[in-house]
Design an enzyme around this catalytic site. Sequence first.
Site, mmCIF file in Angstrom:
data_model
loop_
_atom_site.group_PDB
_atom_site.id
_atom_site.type_symbol
_atom_site.label_atom_id
_atom_site.label_comp_id
_atom_site.label_asym_id
_atom_site.label_seq_id
_atom_site.Cartn_x
_atom_site.Cartn_y
_atom_site.Cartn_z
ATOM 1 N N HIS A 71 -84.866 50.624 -15.219
ATOM 2 C CA HIS A 71 -84.458 49.409 -14.496
ATOM 3 C C HIS A 71 -85.664 48.798 -13.773
ATOM 4 O O HIS A 71 -85.650 48.590 -12.559
ATOM 5 C CB HIS A 71 -83.330 49.721 -13.520
ATOM 6 C CG HIS A 71 -82.490 48.519 -13.196
ATOM 7 N ND1 HIS A 71 -81.124 48.571 -13.025
ATOM 8 C CD2 HIS A 71 -82.822 47.227 -13.031
ATOM 9 C CE1 HIS A 71 -80.651 47.361 -12.745
ATOM 10 N NE2 HIS A 71 -81.676 46.527 -12.741
ATOM 11 N N ARG A 80 -77.414 44.352 -18.273
ATOM 12 C CA ARG A 80 -76.645 45.437 -17.672
ATOM 13 C C ARG A 80 -76.239 46.399 -18.777
ATOM 14 O O ARG A 80 -75.928 45.995 -19.906
ATOM 15 C CB ARG A 80 -75.385 44.879 -16.981
ATOM 16 C CG ARG A 80 -75.674 44.262 -15.598
ATOM 17 C CD ARG A 80 -76.062 45.312 -14.596
ATOM 18 N NE ARG A 80 -76.232 44.783 -13.241
ATOM 19 C CZ ARG A 80 -77.389 44.349 -12.753
ATOM 20 N NH1 ARG A 80 -78.470 44.319 -13.516
ATOM 21 N NH2 ARG A 80 -77.474 43.942 -11.504
ATOM 22 N N GLU A 96 -76.555 54.479 -14.204
ATOM 23 C CA GLU A 96 -77.899 54.768 -13.714
ATOM 24 C C GLU A 96 -77.841 55.667 -12.476
ATOM 25 O O GLU A 96 -76.930 55.524 -11.660
ATOM 26 C CB GLU A 96 -78.610 53.450 -13.374
ATOM 27 C CG GLU A 96 -78.837 52.561 -14.592
ATOM 28 C CD GLU A 96 -79.380 51.184 -14.238
ATOM 29 O OE1 GLU A 96 -79.719 50.955 -13.069
ATOM 30 O OE2 GLU A 96 -79.431 50.349 -15.138
HETATM 31 C C1 8YV Z 1 -82.831 44.028 -9.071
HETATM 32 C C2 8YV Z 1 -81.152 43.705 -10.797
HETATM 33 O O1 8YV Z 1 -84.137 43.792 -8.831
HETATM 34 O O2 8YV Z 1 -81.364 41.454 -10.172
HETATM 35 C C3 8YV Z 1 -80.588 42.398 -10.409
HETATM 36 O O3 8YV Z 1 -79.355 42.308 -10.360
HETATM 37 O O4 8YV Z 1 -80.499 44.531 -11.314
HETATM 38 C C4 8YV Z 1 -82.583 43.980 -10.537
HETATM 39 O O5 8YV Z 1 -83.332 43.024 -11.191
HETATM 40 C C5 8YV Z 1 -82.450 45.375 -8.536
HETATM 41 O O6 8YV Z 1 -81.077 45.329 -8.299
HETATM 42 C C6 8YV Z 1 -83.203 45.695 -7.252
HETATM 43 O O7 8YV Z 1 -82.946 47.020 -6.881
#
Ligand code: 8YV
Length: 324
Positions: A279, A232, A261
């Site tokens: 991302h 993150r 983001e």
């Molecule tokens: C997700 C992510 O795929 O898993 C998470 O928390 O941030 C990513 O890997 C993403 O949120 C999908 O939109």
Amino acid sequence: MIDVLQLSPYAPDEINVELQDRFALFKYWQIREDEDLLSQILPRIRVVATKGDIGLDGDLMAALPNLELITVYGVGFDKIDLDQAKSRGIKVTTTPDALTDAVADHAVALALASTRRVAEGDSFIRQGKWLEGKLGIGQSLRGKTLGILGYGRVGQRVAKIMRDAFDMRVLYCDRSQNDKRDGGYRSTPLELAAESDVLVLAASGNPTTKNIIDINVLEALGRTGLLINIARGSLINTQHLISALEARKLGAAALDVFPDEPNVPNELISSPYTTLTPHLASATIETRLEMGRQVIENISSWHQKREVFSQLNFLKTSTSFKFT
Ligand code: 8YV
């Protein structure tokens, strides 16, 4: 059929189609501006289907009086009001085993893209610069030291790949010492960075990891060090990162996640020492189909048996990174 509020479309679209077929689905992005419709629908909702990078904030959660389950397409829960979910007995599920490989693979991709100047080389040719001269050389990962902050599923998978593929020495820092015998544990990010050539961030985003990577850690990683973030954006003090890169106190940064983001600071965009991806870490067709399958199966299992199979352990989310 159980009433489900989906906060954002999933990809690929077949996941959205199956959600529509199997549940009484309401698409929040289509109704959020219609107060009358919201007043009719929100009280009916028992399940919210969200994403790791979207979560479910406290205001919307409070507007769902009959909410029983929050199912996350992903593993991040930093944007969910967990205190409210806990106090109301709302279950939260994630898809932890679906994306471990993809996210770990992306960390390796970023390490190679940065150290072997793959992204830079692509731009170099596209901008016609090869006609004017050669791109500088990169560096090898082989035999170097890899530090991993957050030694959970993803961190351990990155360690295995980098150890097996590039014979890297692996050190790690986590809330708990996974294995005293392997000698790889370091008790603070500063200690870890000081011994690492490449530092991968794989810890959860939460109040105890916010800005955990500060100027001291960045300078300890050093002017030939590479910082990789597939966790993150909140883990890095962005201003400190920009300063360290500009002052050449940090070698390079390869980032897949950012604090706000899709907004990325211009200093990171214009820097020759950054490799950036939007991302993408879990964004493979295979991974996203499995994440979607787990979301759907958790909803179905809850509806039929009041059970779920990948429930978030609230006790673990509250334990913090405490450094001696
Ligand atoms: C997700 C992510 O795929 O898993 C998470 O928390 O941030 C990513 O890997 C993403 O949120 C999908 O939109």
